[in-house]
Design a protein around this motif. Structure first.
Motif, PDB file in Angstrom:
ATOM      1  N   VAL A  68      52.084   8.113  68.517  1.00  0.00           N
ATOM      2  CA  VAL A  68      52.579   9.356  69.105  1.00  0.00           C
ATOM      3  C   VAL A  68      53.738   9.914  68.285  1.00  0.00           C
ATOM      4  O   VAL A  68      53.832  11.118  68.034  1.00  0.00           O
ATOM      5  N   ALA A  69      54.636   9.019  67.829  1.00  0.00           N
ATOM      6  CA  ALA A  69      55.756   9.460  67.002  1.00  0.00           C
ATOM      7  C   ALA A  69      55.266  10.099  65.704  1.00  0.00           C
ATOM      8  O   ALA A  69      55.788  11.135  65.265  1.00  0.00           O
ATOM      9  N   ALA A  70      54.242   9.495  65.090  1.00  0.00           N
ATOM     10  CA  ALA A  70      53.695  10.051  63.850  1.00  0.00           C
ATOM     11  C   ALA A  70      53.119  11.442  64.083  1.00  0.00           C
ATOM     12  O   ALA A  70      53.329  12.362  63.284  1.00  0.00           O
ATOM     13  N   LEU A  71      52.405  11.613  65.193  1.00  0.00           N
ATOM     14  CA  LEU A  71      51.824  12.918  65.496  1.00  0.00           C
ATOM     15  C   LEU A  71      52.905  13.954  65.795  1.00  0.00           C
ATOM     16  O   LEU A  71      52.781  15.130  65.417  1.00  0.00           O
ATOM     17  N   LEU A  72      53.980  13.529  66.444  1.00  0.00           N
ATOM     18  CA  LEU A  72      55.084  14.449  66.707  1.00  0.00           C
ATOM     19  C   LEU A  72      55.771  14.861  65.406  1.00  0.00           C
ATOM     20  O   LEU A  72      56.164  16.023  65.241  1.00  0.00           O
ATOM     21  N   LEU A  73      55.909  13.919  64.473  1.00  0.00           N
ATOM     22  CA  LEU A  73      56.501  14.253  63.175  1.00  0.00           C
ATOM     23  C   LEU A  73      55.650  15.272  62.444  1.00  0.00           C
ATOM     24  O   LEU A  73      56.170  16.233  61.850  1.00  0.00           O
ATOM     25  N   GLY A  88      53.695  17.386  63.865  1.00  0.00           N
ATOM     26  CA  GLY A  88      53.850  18.638  64.596  1.00  0.00           C
ATOM     27  C   GLY A  88      55.099  19.393  64.191  1.00  0.00           C
ATOM     28  O   GLY A  88      55.073  20.623  64.056  1.00  0.00           O
ATOM     29  N   THR A  89      56.196  18.666  63.952  1.00  0.00           N
ATOM     30  CA  THR A  89      57.428  19.346  63.533  1.00  0.00           C
ATOM     31  C   THR A  89      57.322  19.902  62.116  1.00  0.00           C
ATOM     32  O   THR A  89      58.061  20.823  61.760  1.00  0.00           O
ATOM     33  N   GLU A  90      56.415  19.358  61.318  1.00  0.00           N
ATOM     34  CA  GLU A  90      56.214  19.894  59.975  1.00  0.00           C
ATOM     35  C   GLU A  90      55.392  21.176  60.016  1.00  0.00           C
ATOM     36  O   GLU A  90      55.608  22.092  59.221  1.00  0.00           O
ATOM     37  N   LEU A  91      54.419  21.231  60.927  1.00  0.00           N
ATOM     38  CA  LEU A  91      53.601  22.437  61.055  1.00  0.00           C
ATOM     39  C   LEU A  91      54.319  23.524  61.843  1.00  0.00           C
ATOM     40  O   LEU A  91      54.037  24.718  61.656  1.00  0.00           O
ATOM     41  N   PHE A  92      55.235  23.126  62.725  1.00  0.00           N
ATOM     42  CA  PHE A  92      56.029  24.080  63.502  1.00  0.00           C
ATOM     43  C   PHE A  92      57.513  23.701  63.363  1.00  0.00           C
ATOM     44  O   PHE A  92      58.130  23.236  64.319  1.00  0.00           O
ATOM     45  N   PRO A  93      58.078  23.885  62.166  1.00  0.00           N
ATOM     46  CA  PRO A  93      59.450  23.440  61.913  1.00  0.00           C
ATOM     47  C   PRO A  93      60.476  24.407  62.498  1.00  0.00           C
ATOM     48  O   PRO A  93      60.178  25.585  62.751  1.00  0.00           O
ATOM     49  N   PRO A  94      61.709  23.922  62.715  1.00  0.00           N
ATOM     50  CA  PRO A  94      62.789  24.843  63.087  1.00  0.00           C
ATOM     51  C   PRO A  94      63.087  25.782  61.922  1.00  0.00           C
ATOM     52  O   PRO A  94      62.977  25.388  60.760  1.00  0.00           O
ATOM     53  N   VAL A  95      63.440  27.003  62.230  1.00  0.00           N
ATOM     54  CA  VAL A  95      63.637  28.011  61.185  1.00  0.00           C
ATOM     55  C   VAL A  95      65.002  28.668  61.321  1.00  0.00           C
ATOM     56  O   VAL A  95      65.641  28.612  62.371  1.00  0.00           O
ATOM     57  N   THR A  96      65.412  29.287  60.241  1.00  0.00           N
ATOM     58  CA  THR A  96      66.676  30.006  60.198  1.00  0.00           C
ATOM     59  C   THR A  96      66.537  31.137  59.187  1.00  0.00           C
ATOM     60  O   THR A  96      65.480  31.329  58.583  1.00  0.00           O
ATOM     61  N   HIS A  97      67.613  31.903  58.992  1.00  0.00           N
ATOM     62  CA  HIS A  97      67.605  32.911  57.944  1.00  0.00           C
ATOM     63  C   HIS A  97      67.627  32.236  56.578  1.00  0.00           C
ATOM     64  O   HIS A  97      68.202  31.146  56.438  1.00  0.00           O
ATOM     65  N   PRO A  98      67.029  32.844  55.570  1.00  0.00           N
ATOM     66  CA  PRO A  98      67.214  32.323  54.211  1.00  0.00           C
ATOM     67  C   PRO A  98      68.703  32.294  53.865  1.00  0.00           C
ATOM     68  O   PRO A  98      69.473  33.128  54.335  1.00  0.00           O
ATOM     69  N   TRP A  99      69.101  31.327  53.051  1.00  0.00           N
ATOM     70  CA  TRP A  99      70.524  31.132  52.791  1.00  0.00           C
ATOM     71  C   TRP A  99      71.178  32.332  52.123  1.00  0.00           C
ATOM     72  O   TRP A  99      72.386  32.541  52.237  1.00  0.00           O
ATOM     73  N   TRP A 100      70.374  33.153  51.417  1.00  0.00           N
ATOM     74  CA  TRP A 100      70.943  34.305  50.730  1.00  0.00           C
ATOM     75  C   TRP A 100      70.968  35.566  51.606  1.00  0.00           C
ATOM     76  O   TRP A 100      71.435  36.619  51.177  1.00  0.00           O
ATOM     77  N   VAL A 138      66.355  34.780  65.325  1.00  0.00           N
ATOM     78  CA  VAL A 138      65.226  33.994  64.820  1.00  0.00           C
ATOM     79  C   VAL A 138      64.755  33.049  65.911  1.00  0.00           C
ATOM     80  O   VAL A 138      65.559  32.596  66.750  1.00  0.00           O
ATOM     81  N   PRO A 139      63.462  32.726  65.944  1.00  0.00           N
ATOM     82  CA  PRO A 139      62.973  31.758  66.940  1.00  0.00           C
ATOM     83  C   PRO A 139      63.455  30.360  66.604  1.00  0.00           C
ATOM     84  O   PRO A 139      63.908  30.082  65.486  1.00  0.00           O
ATOM     85  N   LEU A 140      63.353  29.462  67.595  1.00  0.00           N
ATOM     86  CA  LEU A 140      63.754  28.083  67.357  1.00  0.00           C
ATOM     87  C   LEU A 140      62.836  27.416  66.347  1.00  0.00           C
ATOM     88  O   LEU A 140      63.287  26.726  65.430  1.00  0.00           O
ATOM     89  N   VAL A 141      61.527  27.624  66.496  1.00  0.00           N
ATOM     90  CA  VAL A 141      60.538  27.073  65.565  1.00  0.00           C
ATOM     91  C   VAL A 141      59.553  28.172  65.207  1.00  0.00           C
ATOM     92  O   VAL A 141      59.457  29.192  65.884  1.00  0.00           O
ATOM     93  N   PRO A 187      68.501  20.940  58.008  1.00  0.00           N
ATOM     94  CA  PRO A 187      69.370  20.066  58.825  1.00  0.00           C
ATOM     95  C   PRO A 187      68.833  19.875  60.246  1.00  0.00           C
ATOM     96  O   PRO A 187      68.851  18.755  60.777  1.00  0.00           O
ATOM     97  N   GLN A 188      68.349  20.959  60.861  1.00  0.00           N
ATOM     98  CA  GLN A 188      67.800  20.841  62.208  1.00  0.00           C
ATOM     99  C   GLN A 188      66.527  20.008  62.204  1.00  0.00           C
ATOM    100  O   GLN A 188      66.272  19.226  63.124  1.00  0.00           O
ATOM    101  N   LEU A 189      65.730  20.154  61.145  1.00  0.00           N
ATOM    102  CA  LEU A 189      64.500  19.363  61.040  1.00  0.00           C
ATOM    103  C   LEU A 189      64.821  17.877  60.945  1.00  0.00           C
ATOM    104  O   LEU A 189      64.144  17.041  61.560  1.00  0.00           O
ATOM    105  N   LEU A 190      65.848  17.526  60.195  1.00  0.00           N
ATOM    106  CA  LEU A 190      66.262  16.125  60.091  1.00  0.00           C
ATOM    107  C   LEU A 190      66.715  15.584  61.444  1.00  0.00           C
ATOM    108  O   LEU A 190      66.466  14.420  61.768  1.00  0.00           O
TER     109      LEU A 190
END
Length: 210
Positions: A132-137, A139-151, A162-165, A187-190
């Motif tokens: 289950v942990a592997a599948l959740l990991l 899932g977080t790669e296909l629906f990762p947390p997002v933010t603005h580009p750093w620039w 921006v949405p959470l994911v 950082p949020q993904l980690l």
């Protein structure tokens, strides 16, 4: 452990040569050999390690050592690291990693079940926790947390909220033809990954004491 690493280096070397020499022979791009360095080489090494572990797992007459499991989990962590390092390469690279992890999880679960099917209900329940942990990991790669580009700057027309994911195939994350409006929040993904793996460790420890 050496069987796993030996298979990993063997298949990784072949994959690297194919990705490095192939573009030189069949492409005019100066960047062609980078395919072997960044994509096919690491992909082959990781998949080779998984195949080496599968060979040990499929041999029911051979006892698996802790170092074998440790090497397998280290390979899985390398997959996560590869994702975090190269996720800006775009949708193709992310899907390669995700598919590799799905195949890895499914194949390992099947072989582990076949090896221990006689006493599975009693002694092997904690494996479900890690599956289950592997599948959740994944899932977080296909629906990762997002933010603005750093620039990004407020006056550049970027999204104010921006949405959470977000799905990695979202056109707002596409950097191949336009400036992306969203970027993966590493950082949020980690933090997500650390939370999932911590819960898996606690859950499997509880199962082992039942």
């Amino acid at each position: 452990m050496m069987d796993i690493l030996g298979t990993a280096w063997f298949i990784g070397a072949i994959s690297f040569l194919v990705g490095f020499i192939g573009p030189i022979l069949f492409s005019t791009s100066n960047l062609g050999p980078l395919l072997g360095i960044f994509i096919t080489g690491p992909l082959g090494f990781l998949m080779g390690g998984v195949i080496g572990f599968w060979r040990l797992l499929a041999d029911s007459g051979r006892n698996l050592k802790r170092s074998d499991w440790g090497t397998f989990f280290a390979i899985w962590l390398l997959m996560l690291g590869w994702y975090g390092l190269f996720c800006w390469f775009g949708f193709f690279a992310i899907w390669c990693i995700a598919i590799l992890q799905v195949v890895c999880a499914a194949g390992t679960a099947f072989l582990y079940w076949r090896r221990n099917r006689e006493n599975w209900p009693v002694k092997q329940q904690r494996f479900y926790v890690w599956l289950v942990a592997a599948l959740l990991l994944i899932g977080t790669e296909l629906f990762p947390p997002v933010t603005h580009p750093w620039w990004a700057k407020p006056h550049d027309g970027y999204l104010q909220e921006v949405p959470l994911v977000a799905y990695v195939g979202d056109e707002r994350m596409d950097s191949s033809r336009k400036t992306p409006q969203l970027a993966i929040d590493r950082p949020q993904l980690l933090i997500f990954w650390a939370g999932i793996m911590t819960a898996a460790v606690i859950g499997s420890y509880g199962r082992s004491n039942e």
